[in-house]
Design a protein around this motif. Sequence first.
Motif, PDB file in Angstrom:
ATOM      1  N   ASP A   1      33.673  26.633  26.644  1.00  0.00           N
ATOM      2  CA  ASP A   1      33.590  26.838  28.080  1.00  0.00           C
ATOM      3  C   ASP A   1      34.969  27.162  28.652  1.00  0.00           C
ATOM      4  O   ASP A   1      35.966  26.536  28.288  1.00  0.00           O
ATOM      5  CB  ASP A   1      33.027  25.574  28.735  1.00  0.00           C
ATOM      6  N   ALA A   2      35.031  28.177  29.542  1.00  0.00           N
ATOM      7  CA  ALA A   2      36.315  28.626  30.056  1.00  0.00           C
ATOM      8  C   ALA A   2      36.178  29.092  31.502  1.00  0.00           C
ATOM      9  O   ALA A   2      35.079  29.391  31.982  1.00  0.00           O
ATOM     10  CB  ALA A   2      36.874  29.758  29.194  1.00  0.00           C
ATOM     11  N   ASP A   3      37.320  29.166  32.178  1.00  0.00           N
ATOM     12  CA  ASP A   3      37.344  29.673  33.548  1.00  0.00           C
ATOM     13  C   ASP A   3      37.007  31.160  33.589  1.00  0.00           C
ATOM     14  O   ASP A   3      36.386  31.644  34.547  1.00  0.00           O
ATOM     15  CB  ASP A   3      38.727  29.457  34.163  1.00  0.00           C
ATOM     16  N   PHE A   4      37.430  31.890  32.558  1.00  0.00           N
ATOM     17  CA  PHE A   4      37.229  33.331  32.505  1.00  0.00           C
ATOM     18  C   PHE A   4      36.797  33.732  31.098  1.00  0.00           C
ATOM     19  O   PHE A   4      37.120  33.060  30.120  1.00  0.00           O
ATOM     20  CB  PHE A   4      38.509  34.084  32.875  1.00  0.00           C
ATOM     21  N   THR A   5      36.092  34.850  31.018  1.00  0.00           N
ATOM     22  CA  THR A   5      35.717  35.437  29.730  1.00  0.00           C
ATOM     23  C   THR A   5      36.307  36.838  29.657  1.00  0.00           C
ATOM     24  O   THR A   5      36.232  37.617  30.619  1.00  0.00           O
ATOM     25  CB  THR A   5      34.194  35.514  29.569  1.00  0.00           C
ATOM     26  N   LEU A   6      36.914  37.153  28.524  1.00  0.00           N
ATOM     27  CA  LEU A   6      37.517  38.465  28.309  1.00  0.00           C
ATOM     28  C   LEU A   6      36.814  39.147  27.146  1.00  0.00           C
ATOM     29  O   LEU A   6      36.727  38.589  26.055  1.00  0.00           O
ATOM     30  CB  LEU A   6      39.012  38.324  27.999  1.00  0.00           C
ATOM     31  N   ARG A   7      36.310  40.321  27.383  1.00  0.00           N
ATOM     32  CA  ARG A   7      35.677  41.100  26.317  1.00  0.00           C
ATOM     33  C   ARG A   7      36.256  42.514  26.341  1.00  0.00           C
ATOM     34  O   ARG A   7      36.739  42.991  27.373  1.00  0.00           O
ATOM     35  CB  ARG A   7      34.155  41.139  26.483  1.00  0.00           C
ATOM     36  N   ALA A   8      36.204  43.158  25.195  1.00  0.00           N
ATOM     37  CA  ALA A   8      36.787  44.499  25.070  1.00  0.00           C
ATOM     38  C   ALA A   8      35.746  45.474  24.559  1.00  0.00           C
ATOM     39  O   ALA A   8      34.949  45.149  23.676  1.00  0.00           O
ATOM     40  CB  ALA A   8      37.986  44.478  24.135  1.00  0.00           C
TER      41      ALA A   8
ATOM     42  N   ARG B   1      33.438  32.466  35.566  1.00  0.00           N
ATOM     43  CA  ARG B   1      32.633  31.438  34.907  1.00  0.00           C
ATOM     44  C   ARG B   1      31.135  31.707  35.044  1.00  0.00           C
ATOM     45  O   ARG B   1      30.341  31.308  34.189  1.00  0.00           O
ATOM     46  CB  ARG B   1      32.996  30.074  35.482  1.00  0.00           C
ATOM     47  N   ASN B   2      30.747  32.414  36.097  1.00  0.00           N
ATOM     48  CA  ASN B   2      29.335  32.717  36.322  1.00  0.00           C
ATOM     49  C   ASN B   2      28.874  33.982  35.600  1.00  0.00           C
ATOM     50  O   ASN B   2      27.706  34.356  35.688  1.00  0.00           O
ATOM     51  CB  ASN B   2      29.068  32.870  37.823  1.00  0.00           C
ATOM     52  N   GLY B   3      29.816  34.656  34.925  1.00  0.00           N
ATOM     53  CA  GLY B   3      29.468  35.875  34.215  1.00  0.00           C
ATOM     54  C   GLY B   3      29.607  37.138  35.032  1.00  0.00           C
ATOM     55  O   GLY B   3      29.278  38.238  34.558  1.00  0.00           O
ATOM     56  N   ASP B   4      30.105  37.029  36.263  1.00  0.00           N
ATOM     57  CA  ASP B   4      30.293  38.210  37.105  1.00  0.00           C
ATOM     58  C   ASP B   4      31.600  38.900  36.747  1.00  0.00           C
ATOM     59  O   ASP B   4      32.658  38.253  36.669  1.00  0.00           O
ATOM     60  CB  ASP B   4      30.317  37.807  38.583  1.00  0.00           C
TER      61      ASP B   4
ATOM     62  N   ALA C   1      41.983  36.772  41.042  1.00  0.00           N
ATOM     63  CA  ALA C   1      40.799  35.931  41.243  1.00  0.00           C
ATOM     64  C   ALA C   1      41.185  34.524  41.683  1.00  0.00           C
ATOM     65  O   ALA C   1      40.517  33.908  42.514  1.00  0.00           O
ATOM     66  CB  ALA C   1      39.986  35.875  39.961  1.00  0.00           C
ATOM     67  N   GLN C   2      42.273  34.007  41.127  1.00  0.00           N
ATOM     68  CA  GLN C   2      42.725  32.671  41.513  1.00  0.00           C
ATOM     69  C   GLN C   2      43.232  32.627  42.948  1.00  0.00           C
ATOM     70  O   GLN C   2      43.162  31.593  43.611  1.00  0.00           O
ATOM     71  CB  GLN C   2      43.845  32.208  40.583  1.00  0.00           C
ATOM     72  N   GLY C   3      43.731  33.775  43.425  1.00  0.00           N
ATOM     73  CA  GLY C   3      44.285  33.803  44.771  1.00  0.00           C
ATOM     74  C   GLY C   3      43.272  33.978  45.865  1.00  0.00           C
ATOM     75  O   GLY C   3      43.604  33.934  47.054  1.00  0.00           O
ATOM     76  N   LYS C   4      42.006  34.175  45.499  1.00  0.00           N
ATOM     77  CA  LYS C   4      40.966  34.382  46.515  1.00  0.00           C
ATOM     78  C   LYS C   4      40.693  33.086  47.267  1.00  0.00           C
ATOM     79  O   LYS C   4      40.731  32.013  46.697  1.00  0.00           O
ATOM     80  CB  LYS C   4      39.680  34.882  45.850  1.00  0.00           C
TER      81      LYS C   4
END
Length: 264
Positions: free
Chosen positions: A186-193, A216-219, A261-264
């Motif tokens: 589980d993570a705050d963000f997911t990175l895919r290439a 985290r929600n997959g958006d 994203a963190q600054g929002k």
Amino acid sequence: MKRLIGALLLALLAACGEIPQPFRHDGINAAVIPRAARGVVVRPLDDGPRAARLAEALASKLREDGIPAATREVVPGALVIQGEVAPTPAGQAIRWVLAQPDGGILGEATQVVAGSAWNVSSMAAEVMDKLGPLLHGEMPDNLSAVAIPTVRLVPLSGLPGDGDTALTAAMRRLLQRNGLKPVDGDADFTLRAQAGVTPGKPGEEVLALAWTVADRNGDDLGSAAQQGAVPRGMLAGPWGSLANDIAAGGVDGVVEIVRAAQGK
């Protein structure tokens, strides 16, 4: 193959000689450079020529290990290695410190030098052995309470040669160095290439990558695209330092997206 990886990384390495840099990410926003380093600045122990040679030897060892390093401050946000010398009955003791840009200490090591003669190459290798693990993702205990954004990197697939494993490993290392924490669960963000190889000019292939960050929600939050030409067949074997070059070009955009994203 000498295209820019990115203006910030290139600036740090300008004093280090040319290296192959076929990939880049455009549009880096300097206002969102993370506190963690784009590389390392090695400060000489004093103003003398011997200290300058030792600092350059240590910076060279760092570069050989894939870590951008220089002996002068070229870009903001670089980690700092500096030392203090104290006399001992048998010679000298050097207290080396690895620090964040704001002065926070990440780790330290003591080096004892017998006599007055310095073998700068062996001294630099010893410091690298002691501080190197901190620069390769082994987070010290004193940072365990810091709220570091976590990122789950989806392993790459479908690349020729050892590209899947080499590029995945390189990106994990550079995420860590840029103030993010790669995790498997589980993570705050997911990175895919998403990657693709297409024919280019005669004797070349074009590798295109898009690094997409999701919350985290997959958006999906955004993507950082890269493209570069390499000699035909080069990707079919071991990727070696090319994987690190590509990851270095892509990580800037990834960090931008996460910080925004963190600054929002």
